[in-house]
Design a protein around this motif. Structure first.
Motif, PDB file in Angstrom:
ATOM      1  N   SER B 207       0.805  -1.208   0.000  1.00 10.28           N
ATOM      2  CA  SER B 207       0.000   0.000   0.000  1.00 10.28           C
ATOM      3  C   SER B 207       0.838   1.258   0.000  1.00 10.28           C
ATOM      4  O   SER B 207       1.261   1.717   1.052  1.00 10.28           O
ATOM      5  N   THR B 208       1.030   1.863  -1.151  1.00  2.41           N
ATOM      6  CA  THR B 208       1.518   3.233  -1.167  1.00  2.41           C
ATOM      7  C   THR B 208       0.336   4.106  -0.740  1.00  2.41           C
ATOM      8  O   THR B 208      -0.821   3.714  -0.878  1.00  2.41           O
ATOM      9  N   PRO B 209       0.608   5.316  -0.204  1.00  4.44           N
ATOM     10  CA  PRO B 209      -0.510   6.200   0.174  1.00  4.44           C
ATOM     11  C   PRO B 209      -1.476   6.402  -0.984  1.00  4.44           C
ATOM     12  O   PRO B 209      -2.694   6.419  -0.795  1.00  4.44           O
ATOM     13  N   ASP B 210      -0.953   6.481  -2.210  1.00  5.32           N
ATOM     14  CA  ASP B 210      -1.806   6.706  -3.370  1.00  5.32           C
ATOM     15  C   ASP B 210      -2.751   5.527  -3.620  1.00  5.32           C
ATOM     16  O   ASP B 210      -3.957   5.698  -3.826  1.00  5.32           O
ATOM     17  N   LEU B 211      -2.184   4.299  -3.600  1.00  8.53           N
ATOM     18  CA  LEU B 211      -3.007   3.103  -3.784  1.00  8.53           C
ATOM     19  C   LEU B 211      -4.044   2.993  -2.674  1.00  8.53           C
ATOM     20  O   LEU B 211      -5.194   2.637  -2.903  1.00  8.53           O
ATOM     21  N   LYS B 212      -3.607   3.279  -1.442  1.00  8.43           N
ATOM     22  CA  LYS B 212      -4.497   3.161  -0.296  1.00  8.43           C
ATOM     23  C   LYS B 212      -5.636   4.184  -0.410  1.00  8.43           C
ATOM     24  O   LYS B 212      -6.790   3.864  -0.101  1.00  8.43           O
ATOM     25  N   ALA B 213      -5.335   5.385  -0.885  1.00 12.29           N
ATOM     26  CA  ALA B 213      -6.385   6.402  -1.051  1.00 12.29           C
ATOM     27  C   ALA B 213      -7.413   5.933  -2.076  1.00 12.29           C
ATOM     28  O   ALA B 213      -8.618   6.105  -1.882  1.00 12.29           O
ATOM     29  N   LYS B 214      -6.937   5.310  -3.168  1.00 12.11           N
ATOM     30  CA  LYS B 214      -7.880   4.809  -4.188  1.00 12.11           C
ATOM     31  C   LYS B 214      -8.777   3.715  -3.601  1.00 12.11           C
ATOM     32  O   LYS B 214      -9.975   3.659  -3.878  1.00 12.11           O
ATOM     33  N   LEU B 215      -8.162   2.819  -2.809  1.00 10.43           N
ATOM     34  CA  LEU B 215      -8.957   1.776  -2.159  1.00 10.43           C
ATOM     35  C   LEU B 215      -9.972   2.404  -1.198  1.00 10.43           C
ATOM     36  O   LEU B 215     -11.130   1.987  -1.138  1.00 10.43           O
ATOM     37  N   LEU B 216      -9.532   3.433  -0.449  1.00  6.77           N
ATOM     38  CA  LEU B 216     -10.435   4.069   0.527  1.00  6.77           C
ATOM     39  C   LEU B 216     -11.579   4.801  -0.165  1.00  6.77           C
ATOM     40  O   LEU B 216     -12.695   4.823   0.347  1.00  6.77           O
ATOM     41  N   ASP B 217     -11.321   5.378  -1.335  1.00 10.60           N
ATOM     42  CA  ASP B 217     -12.428   5.985  -2.101  1.00 10.60           C
ATOM     43  C   ASP B 217     -13.534   4.953  -2.323  1.00 10.60           C
ATOM     44  O   ASP B 217     -14.721   5.242  -2.166  1.00 10.60           O
ATOM     45  N   ARG B 218     -13.130   3.745  -2.695  1.00  9.07           N
ATOM     46  CA  ARG B 218     -14.117   2.697  -2.975  1.00  9.07           C
ATOM     47  C   ARG B 218     -14.762   2.200  -1.681  1.00  9.07           C
ATOM     48  O   ARG B 218     -15.957   1.890  -1.646  1.00  9.07           O
ATOM     49  N   VAL B 219     -13.953   2.113  -0.608  1.00 12.02           N
ATOM     50  CA  VAL B 219     -14.499   1.699   0.689  1.00 12.02           C
ATOM     51  C   VAL B 219     -15.572   2.688   1.143  1.00 12.02           C
ATOM     52  O   VAL B 219     -16.654   2.294   1.601  1.00 12.02           O
ATOM     53  N   ILE B 220     -15.289   3.981   0.987  1.00 11.00           N
ATOM     54  CA  ILE B 220     -16.236   5.027   1.412  1.00 11.00           C
ATOM     55  C   ILE B 220     -17.545   4.901   0.622  1.00 11.00           C
ATOM     56  O   ILE B 220     -18.649   4.980   1.182  1.00 11.00           O
ATOM     57  N   THR B 221     -17.412   4.686  -0.709  1.00 11.30           N
ATOM     58  CA  THR B 221     -18.611   4.531  -1.544  1.00 11.30           C
ATOM     59  C   THR B 221     -19.464   3.376  -1.042  1.00 11.30           C
ATOM     60  O   THR B 221     -20.683   3.491  -0.913  1.00 11.30           O
ATOM     61  N   LEU B 222     -18.806   2.259  -0.710  1.00 10.43           N
ATOM     62  CA  LEU B 222     -19.549   1.104  -0.192  1.00 10.43           C
ATOM     63  C   LEU B 222     -20.114   1.403   1.195  1.00 10.43           C
ATOM     64  O   LEU B 222     -21.241   1.009   1.517  1.00 10.43           O
TER      65      LEU B 222
END
Lengths: 263, 263
Positions: B207-222
């Motif tokens: 998890s780079t911060p960038d990858l993690k932010a993209k994953l968190l965007d999707r987590v937030i949507t869910l």
């Protein structure tokens, strides 16, 4: 499973360009029945071996060399200079792996159990292209700097674990046998934090006659360049099968038992 | 590792569009240091959580839900109607897997160890989308017809072996934990003749911060659709960390320990 035969006569529907009497042929279908003196078989289930290949190596071409090709090609993209590690390196497949890898400039770290003639075995493996030959107990120290991308395991148990530990992060171990009869055991941290990939392979699972013929075309090309000629053979008459079985059960065998069927 | 905080003030170089005082934020960098009352941190290492998400679930968003997404996406292409099997299904990751899978029409066979409130646990898992919940000893019989393409293992030992046995030919097992502290053990015939693929996964590895932010965007949507809201929490003051640790060591816990840091 394996064996070589000679074409005696052609059925009416067989094209003379496909087969001719006197041709040496090997079976493409599994379990075709090779322990017999005569058989009437479909031409499509047989593969013609070039005359230049000796009889005994021809009898052992259909399983070990194609398996070695698949092990080196199906799992990891190996380039010239890549490193692989294998146990049971003195088996027929192990030797075929060494030869195919060497022909492609792939480095091989070969683990061979200690035995009375270990030095001879190591010398013969080196002669056919092995980069290094080591005993199991030397694996950890001798293998530390190698970081293989691919590990080939035909032993299982501790030997498989040792191979997994030698792999580089993201490396793949392929199990294709289980000489120790022990399961593959990998610690979770090794699997998780080295991102290892553990796979299995059996040639018999996926070989249609067509796929097998394509693999054999490539095996023959390599054999004509001198590969797969290092096996030693011990011949037995089919009637002496018990003696042959006893021979096969001997530890640290260096030759393959061949049954000769007279008619 | 995980935690939620509130922005107190912005440094001169932080754009007001990125963060504002009062925003709730979670850490993107691993080991950023969350057990403290105040910290001066680069804005790029923080991720803003929408106001609509409650405080305590927000404190637990950065590891378990992204791990569930990765486990379901990185290894096998799962379609609607596909089947997966997992052990430790009542863990926070296990529950997140159930919710994400259900949202995609993926069937889940969930193994949960027997415990005093097993029926409650099974009922709650079913309520968030589990297709079936079974005890470990029921796996062989209950799982026979499921033929999962993917198995998720956080236990190791016999439980991992049971999952590997349930998988369909060509199936993948991913180990992401080792609750039993025992290694993954797979027989060679299972690996070879079922063509299984054994993998490992750790979110922290990649998890780079960038990858993690993209994953968190999707987590937030869910999360905004109602997922990841099933966790129960037990709050402790940071001063009572020993009590919190004792709570965490209790078997069959159903809630997460949360440390509240006052300042």
């Amino acid at each position: 499973m394996e064996g070589v035969g000679v074409v005696k006569a052609l059925g009416a529907e067989v094209r003379a360009s496909d087969l001719a009497p006197g041709d040496r042929v090997v079976p493409l279908d599994p379990m075709l029945g090779t322990w017999r003196s005569l058989a009437a078989l479909p031409a499509a289930s047989l593969y013609r071996i070039p005359e230049c290949l000796p009889e005994l190596p021809a009898a052992c071409l259909t399983i070990n060399p194609p398996t070695a090709l698949c092990l080196l090609e199906r799992f990891v993209d190996l380039e010239e200079g890549s490193v692989i590690v294998q146990n049971g390196a003195n088996s027929a497949i192990g030797k075929a792996v060494v030869e195919v890898a060497a022909s492609r400039g792939i480095k091989t770290l070969n683990i061979v159990r200690d035995r009375p003639n270990w030095d001879d075995v190591a010398e013969r493996l080196t002669a056919i292209g092995a980069t290094a030959v080591i005993r199991p107990e030397e694996a950890k120290a001798a293998g530390a700097g190698w970081k293989p991308a691919l590990g080939l395991d035909c032993v299982g148990g501790e030997s498989a674990t040792a191979i997994a530990k030698l792999l580089r992060p993201g490396g793949t171990m392929v199990t294709y046998g289980a000489m120790s009869l022990k399961p593959i055991s990998i610690s979770a941290p090794l699997l998780i934090f080295k991102d290892l990939r553990i796979r299995g392979f059996a040639l018999s699972k996926e070989s249609t006659p067509d796929l097998k013929a394509k693999l054999l075309d490539r095996v023959i090309t390599l054999a004509q360049k001198g590969l797969f000629a290092s096996s030693r053979f011990e011949e037995f008459a089919l009637e002496d099968y018990q003696e042959a079985l006893q021979f096969c059960e001997r530890g640290f065998r260096d030759s393959k038992a061949i049954l000769r069927i007279s008619h």
